[in-house]
Design a protein around this motif. Structure first.
Motif, PDB file in Angstrom:
ATOM      1  N   LEU A 117     -24.282   2.285  -3.354  1.00 59.81           N
ATOM      2  CA  LEU A 117     -23.570   1.832  -2.154  1.00 59.81           C
ATOM      3  C   LEU A 117     -23.705   0.325  -2.015  1.00 59.81           C
ATOM      4  O   LEU A 117     -24.737  -0.258  -2.347  1.00 59.81           O
ATOM      5  N   THR A 118     -22.662  -0.306  -1.520  1.00 62.01           N
ATOM      6  CA  THR A 118     -22.704  -1.737  -1.246  1.00 62.01           C
ATOM      7  C   THR A 118     -21.951  -2.017   0.047  1.00 62.01           C
ATOM      8  O   THR A 118     -21.048  -1.260   0.427  1.00 62.01           O
ATOM      9  N   ASP A 119     -22.321  -3.104   0.720  1.00 60.06           N
ATOM     10  CA  ASP A 119     -21.586  -3.527   1.913  1.00 60.06           C
ATOM     11  C   ASP A 119     -20.648  -4.678   1.584  1.00 60.06           C
ATOM     12  O   ASP A 119     -20.094  -5.315   2.471  1.00 60.06           O
ATOM     13  N   GLN A 120     -20.439  -4.944   0.295  1.00 60.98           N
ATOM     14  CA  GLN A 120     -19.518  -6.001  -0.120  1.00 60.98           C
ATOM     15  C   GLN A 120     -18.112  -5.428  -0.310  1.00 60.98           C
ATOM     16  O   GLN A 120     -17.938  -4.413  -0.985  1.00 60.98           O
ATOM     17  N   PHE A 121     -17.151  -6.105   0.293  1.00 57.25           N
ATOM     18  CA  PHE A 121     -15.752  -5.694   0.201  1.00 57.25           C
ATOM     19  C   PHE A 121     -14.914  -6.916  -0.168  1.00 57.25           C
ATOM     20  O   PHE A 121     -15.247  -8.041   0.206  1.00 57.25           O
ATOM     21  N   PRO A 122     -13.799  -6.695  -0.887  1.00 57.38           N
ATOM     22  CA  PRO A 122     -12.930  -7.838  -1.187  1.00 57.38           C
ATOM     23  C   PRO A 122     -12.255  -8.379   0.074  1.00 57.38           C
ATOM     24  O   PRO A 122     -11.917  -7.623   0.978  1.00 57.38           O
ATOM     25  N   VAL A 123     -12.112  -9.687   0.108  1.00 59.84           N
ATOM     26  CA  VAL A 123     -11.353 -10.379   1.153  1.00 59.84           C
ATOM     27  C   VAL A 123     -10.113 -10.954   0.478  1.00 59.84           C
ATOM     28  O   VAL A 123     -10.211 -11.642  -0.534  1.00 59.84           O
ATOM     29  N   VAL A 161     -14.000  -2.041  10.357  1.00 60.36           N
ATOM     30  CA  VAL A 161     -14.441  -0.691  10.708  1.00 60.36           C
ATOM     31  C   VAL A 161     -15.091  -0.774  12.083  1.00 60.36           C
ATOM     32  O   VAL A 161     -16.050  -1.522  12.277  1.00 60.36           O
ATOM     33  N   PRO A 162     -14.565  -0.040  13.079  1.00 62.87           N
ATOM     34  CA  PRO A 162     -14.990  -0.248  14.467  1.00 62.87           C
ATOM     35  C   PRO A 162     -16.424   0.169  14.782  1.00 62.87           C
ATOM     36  O   PRO A 162     -17.070  -0.457  15.614  1.00 62.87           O
ATOM     37  N   ASN A 163     -16.930   1.211  14.151  1.00 62.97           N
ATOM     38  CA  ASN A 163     -18.240   1.741  14.545  1.00 62.97           C
ATOM     39  C   ASN A 163     -19.227   1.675  13.397  1.00 62.97           C
ATOM     40  O   ASN A 163     -19.142   2.444  12.450  1.00 62.97           O
ATOM     41  N   GLY A 164     -20.159   0.738  13.481  1.00 61.74           N
ATOM     42  CA  GLY A 164     -21.179   0.639  12.456  1.00 61.74           C
ATOM     43  C   GLY A 164     -20.806  -0.302  11.327  1.00 61.74           C
ATOM     44  O   GLY A 164     -19.769  -0.961  11.335  1.00 61.74           O
ATOM     45  N   LYS A 165     -21.690  -0.366  10.341  1.00 65.99           N
ATOM     46  CA  LYS A 165     -21.525  -1.264   9.214  1.00 65.99           C
ATOM     47  C   LYS A 165     -21.026  -0.470   8.015  1.00 65.99           C
ATOM     48  O   LYS A 165     -21.714   0.425   7.534  1.00 65.99           O
ATOM     49  N   VAL A 211     -20.221  -7.333   4.889  1.00 65.81           N
ATOM     50  CA  VAL A 211     -19.816  -7.104   6.272  1.00 65.81           C
ATOM     51  C   VAL A 211     -20.982  -7.457   7.198  1.00 65.81           C
ATOM     52  O   VAL A 211     -22.098  -6.964   7.014  1.00 65.81           O
ATOM     53  N   ILE A 212     -20.720  -8.303   8.169  1.00 67.01           N
ATOM     54  CA  ILE A 212     -21.739  -8.670   9.155  1.00 67.01           C
ATOM     55  C   ILE A 212     -21.497  -7.829  10.400  1.00 67.01           C
ATOM     56  O   ILE A 212     -20.406  -7.841  10.963  1.00 67.01           O
ATOM     57  N   SER A 213     -22.498  -7.097  10.807  1.00 70.77           N
ATOM     58  CA  SER A 213     -22.359  -6.229  11.979  1.00 70.77           C
ATOM     59  C   SER A 213     -23.647  -6.237  12.776  1.00 70.77           C
ATOM     60  O   SER A 213     -24.744  -6.263  12.213  1.00 70.77           O
ATOM     61  N   SER A 214     -23.513  -6.217  14.094  1.00 73.19           N
ATOM     62  CA  SER A 214     -24.694  -6.155  14.959  1.00 73.19           C
ATOM     63  C   SER A 214     -25.308  -4.761  14.958  1.00 73.19           C
ATOM     64  O   SER A 214     -26.434  -4.566  15.380  1.00 73.19           O
ATOM     65  N   LEU A 215     -24.521  -3.772  14.492  1.00 75.90           N
ATOM     66  CA  LEU A 215     -25.015  -2.405  14.434  1.00 75.90           C
ATOM     67  C   LEU A 215     -25.745  -2.172  13.116  1.00 75.90           C
ATOM     68  O   LEU A 215     -25.291  -2.601  12.059  1.00 75.90           O
ATOM     69  N   THR A 216     -26.880  -1.523  13.184  1.00 73.70           N
ATOM     70  CA  THR A 216     -27.656  -1.278  11.973  1.00 73.70           C
ATOM     71  C   THR A 216     -27.252   0.014  11.275  1.00 73.70           C
ATOM     72  O   THR A 216     -27.656   0.265  10.153  1.00 73.70           O
TER      73      THR A 216
END
Length: 199
Positions: free
Chosen positions: A44-50, A96-100, A139-144
């Motif tokens: 799994l990764t939190d990196q996505f293309p921009v 993505v609205p809910n979470g990271k 993705v930077i998210s305040s939700l963990t």
């Protein structure tokens, strides 16, 4: 698949192919970085293309309202528009609205995102595309809480037009035009070489 990947109308097809070629090298690099380098690991990764696309628009800084109205006709809205005197750049980033969001990247999924990005630009009433840039961003998210997703380009648009960011920087550094080479769609031999360098 139920639809053609390349638009059928000659003008739209030409614009699609030009954009495809302009971003091809960057797309190959993204696939190499996310997929080929990891081998058989399914991590799994939190990196996505921009995705970013730039258009040559004379006096664009005096046409911001018109440009916003034109861009509003896109099925997937960009999260940001940058306008200078001679250029308009649209940026699309995963939303993505809910979470990271996290995902297991694959070459097929990345090509589908790329096609979604290019298909979304079909029919937009802006002049010549001068550059396509693709980068990777976490993705930077305040939700963990992480949310596994199977990304679609539909996830790259804003939900309401009020969130659209329009910037008009003082500097006017236009991107140099990148010559588009005629190339068969997906350039299979280069793609296989890039994703399987040891074969």
């Amino acid at each position: 698949m139920n639809q053609l990947i390349v638009p059928a109308l000659p003008l739209e097809r030409s614009r699609y192919e030009r954009a495809y070629v302009l971003g091809l090298e960057a797309m190959m690099a993204i696939i190499q970085q996310l997929v080929a380098s990891k081998g058989d690991q399914q991590a799994l990764t939190d990196q996505f293309p921009v995705f970013e696309v730039s258009y040559a628009v004379p006096h664009a800084n005096k046409q911001v309202a018109t440009i916003k109205e034109t861009v509003a006709h896109l099925k997937v809205q960009p999260i940001r528009i940058s306008v200078t005197r001679r250029q308009v750049t649209l940026q699309f980033m995963i939303q993505v609205p809910n979470g990271k969001p996290v995902w297991v990247p694959s070459a097929g999924a990345l090509w589908r995102l790329y096609d979604g990005f290019l298909s979304n630009l079909t029919g937009v009433a802006l002049p010549d595309i001068i550059a396509v840039h693709i980068s990777l961003e976490s993705v930077i998210s305040s939700l963990t809480v992480t949310v596994p997703v199977r990304p679609s380009f539909r996830n790259y648009g804003i939900q309401t037009p009020t969130k659209l960011q329009v910037s008009c920087p003082e500097s006017d550094q236009i991107l140099p035009p990148v010559p588009a080479r005629r190339a068969p769609i997906y350039q299979l031999s280069q793609y296989l070489h890039a994703t399987h360098p040891d074969d």
